[in-house]
Enzyme design. Structure first.
Site, PDB file in Angstrom:
ATOM      1  N   ASP A  13       3.763 -16.076   7.105  1.00  0.00           N
ATOM      2  CA  ASP A  13       4.230 -14.881   6.395  1.00  0.00           C
ATOM      3  C   ASP A  13       5.429 -14.387   7.196  1.00  0.00           C
ATOM      4  OD1 ASP A  13       4.746 -12.269   5.657  1.00  0.00           O
ATOM      5  OD2 ASP A  13       2.654 -11.615   5.706  1.00  0.00           O
ATOM      6  N   ASP A  54       2.029 -13.273   0.123  1.00  0.00           N
ATOM      7  CA  ASP A  54       3.214 -13.108   0.974  1.00  0.00           C
ATOM      8  C   ASP A  54       3.404 -14.286   1.950  1.00  0.00           C
ATOM      9  OD1 ASP A  54       1.064 -12.601   2.604  1.00  0.00           O
ATOM     10  OD2 ASP A  54       1.652 -10.560   3.126  1.00  0.00           O
ATOM     11  N   TYR A  92       9.468  -6.593   3.837  1.00  0.00           N
ATOM     12  CA  TYR A  92       8.464  -5.952   4.673  1.00  0.00           C
ATOM     13  C   TYR A  92       7.869  -6.928   5.697  1.00  0.00           C
ATOM     14  CZ  TYR A  92       5.160  -2.781   6.442  1.00  0.00           C
ATOM     15  OH  TYR A  92       4.486  -1.979   7.318  1.00  0.00           O
ATOM     16  N   TYR A 230      -3.734  -6.500  16.354  1.00  0.00           N
ATOM     17  CA  TYR A 230      -3.888  -6.843  14.947  1.00  0.00           C
ATOM     18  C   TYR A 230      -2.533  -7.147  14.307  1.00  0.00           C
ATOM     19  CZ  TYR A 230      -5.063  -6.799  10.093  1.00  0.00           C
ATOM     20  OH  TYR A 230      -5.211  -7.180   8.785  1.00  0.00           O
ATOM     21  N   LYS A 233      -4.302 -10.766   8.624  1.00  0.00           N
ATOM     22  CA  LYS A 233      -5.256 -11.874   8.531  1.00  0.00           C
ATOM     23  C   LYS A 233      -4.484 -13.186   8.550  1.00  0.00           C
ATOM     24  CE  LYS A 233      -9.427 -10.204   8.399  1.00  0.00           C
ATOM     25  NZ  LYS A 233     -10.333 -10.520   9.490  1.00  0.00           N
TER      26      LYS A 233
HETATM   27  C1  F6R Z   1      -3.824  -7.499   4.794  1.00  0.00           C
HETATM   28  C2  F6R Z   1      -2.441  -7.023   4.616  1.00  0.00           C
HETATM   29  C3  F6R Z   1      -2.216  -5.666   4.059  1.00  0.00           C
HETATM   30  C4  F6R Z   1      -1.755  -4.706   5.170  1.00  0.00           C
HETATM   31  C5  F6R Z   1      -1.571  -3.263   4.638  1.00  0.00           C
HETATM   32  C6  F6R Z   1      -1.048  -2.314   5.702  1.00  0.00           C
HETATM   33  O1  F6R Z   1      -3.835  -8.760   5.389  1.00  0.00           O
HETATM   34  O2  F6R Z   1      -1.496  -7.692   4.931  1.00  0.00           O
HETATM   35  O3  F6R Z   1      -3.335  -5.155   3.392  1.00  0.00           O
HETATM   36  O4  F6R Z   1      -2.686  -4.702   6.223  1.00  0.00           O
HETATM   37  O5  F6R Z   1      -0.660  -3.263   3.565  1.00  0.00           O
HETATM   38  O6  F6R Z   1       0.116  -2.849   6.221  1.00  0.00           O
HETATM   39  P1  F6R Z   1       0.989  -2.154   7.365  1.00  0.00           P
HETATM   40  O7  F6R Z   1       0.047  -1.859   8.498  1.00  0.00           O
HETATM   41  O8  F6R Z   1       2.023  -3.167   7.673  1.00  0.00           O
HETATM   42  O9  F6R Z   1       1.536  -0.885   6.746  1.00  0.00           O
HETATM   43 MG    MG Z   2       2.318  -9.801   5.129  1.00  0.00          MG
HETATM   44 MG    MG Z   3      -0.529 -13.182   3.633  1.00  0.00          MG
END
Ligand code: F6R
Ligand code: MG
Ligand code: MG
Length: 367
Positions: A13, A54, A92, A230, A233
């Protein structure tokens, strides 16, 4: 022929469009440009640019074997090139899975996930590549168990003399960094003790018993363990070889008629159904999900991948999607409560410890 073929599926990603839901077309075309160059230069025999949610997947055939430095370096540089495009477009999380500043040797521990198999191509070589988003490598445990060990899924285990002896499963312990091989069906119960805990024990490969040939492989990286924080995933990939002494294509796809619960979904912190979808529906949108899987069917010839088929586009998977959406509704109604939210041990791999740290002084002794 005689000379062995390697099928490498390497994914990362490197930027989401919009949020974490898909990949911008410009990143995909940059990836294809790099793959075409690698083919023209003779590094790879053939390629297909895969995608789920993504994540971009480089599906490549070559003769350099697994863990090859040049192949891994090429994948790393391709993801770097796509990251540059992602940055220029303000995508993003640009470069999210490239955990290291520079490539060194191979991709182990560097962020991108990969599954690679080396084999002698049969007269006809049907292969299915599965790509999943918003979940983790253990998501393949139940499907692999069903495909290679469960006669209620795979009738070939009973009536195909070439499959009747069963298969060997290599299981990786992602925490202790150990591996073990179980011979099934004799050791089914030993296998299940471990792979029933998919957050820690993951089926890495499956082998034929008679020839030792590889039948299936998965990506087993867990980003948290590499980054120490973190970073999402791991959105795993899996490859399964089919037919003539291996599971039929329909036996390899059958487990996905049941959208089993996997860990992932929103913020990598929820259980949700793994929904099998067509390529045009690989965009996790509701609550950043639900987790989903696409399947690409290839019929290899002299290392060429040919035209892939969208295996879950078939109508026979409509019911699985409906069950998955109903399960998603049901689970969502639990909001922030377990078991929709992952148990505390799993939440340790998220941003939650920071919140806990802030509140720690508020706790006073009770009773
Ligand atoms: C799960 C994932 C999304 C992000 C969520 C928050 O694997 O990629 O659910 O965890 O959109 O993202 P951030 O912390 O980047 O704002
Ligand atoms: Mg992502
Ligand atoms: Mg992904």
């Amino acid at each position: 022929m005689g000379e062995k073929i390697t099928l490498s599926i390497i994914k990362a990603d490197v930027g989401g469009w919009v949020g974490h839901s898909s990949v911008h077309p410009d990143l995909l075309s940059k990836t294809e440009e790099c793959l075409e160059n690698a083919k023209n230069q003779g590094l790879i025999i053939d390629y297909h640019r895969g995608k789920v949610g993504d994540d971009i997947a480089l599906i490549m055939t070559h003769r350099h074997g697994p863990d090859n430095e040049n192949i891994h370096k090429f994948a790393w540089e391709t993801f770097e090139a796509a990251t540059e495009v992602a940055k220029s477009l303000g995508q993003y999380g640009a470069g999210q899975d490239l955990l290291s500043d520079a490539f060194s040797g191979n991709l182990r521990g560097m962020g991108p996930g990969y599954a690679e198999i080396e084999f002698e191509e049969r007269t006809s070589e049907p292969v299915i590549v599965f790509l999943a988003d918003k979940t983790e490598p253990g998501a393949w445990n139940m499907p692999l168990y069903k495909i290679f060990a469960d006669p209620f899924n795979t009738i070939g285990l009973i009536i195909d003399p070439k499959m009747h002896q069963g298969f060997n499963f290599e299981v990786d312990d992602l925490i202790e960094h150990k591996k073990v091989v179980f011979s099934c069906p004799e050791e089914l119960y030993n296998l299940l003790i471990f792979i029933g805990a998919p957050g820690r024990f993951v089926v890495k490969s499956v082998f034929r018993k008679d020839t030792g040939e590889v039948a299936a492989a998965t990506s087993t990286q867990r980003l948290f363990f590499m980054a120490g924080r973190y970073v999402g995933k791991d959105d795993p990939v899996m490859v399964v070889r089919c037919q003539s002494g291996l599971p039929a294509v329909g036996e390899a796809l059958e487990p996905f008629a049941f959208p089993h619960l996997v860990a992932g979904w929103m913020r990598g912190s929820h259980h949700g159904p793994l929904m099998p979808v067509s390529w045009c529906d690989d965009t996790p949108t509701r609550f950043d999900g639900p987790p989903r899987v696409v399947a690409l069917g290839f019929q290899l010839k002299d290392g060429n991948l040919g035209t892939p088929r969208d295996m879950f586009a078939d109508k026979s998977y409509d019911k699985a999607r409906e069950i998955a959406l109903n399960a998603a509704d049901y689970l969502r109604r639990h909001g922030p409560f377990e078991p929709h939210r992952l148990p505390l041990e799993e939440m340790e791999y998220t941003t939650m410890p920071e919140v806990m740290e802030k509140l720690k002084d508020r706790f006073i002794k009770s009773g």
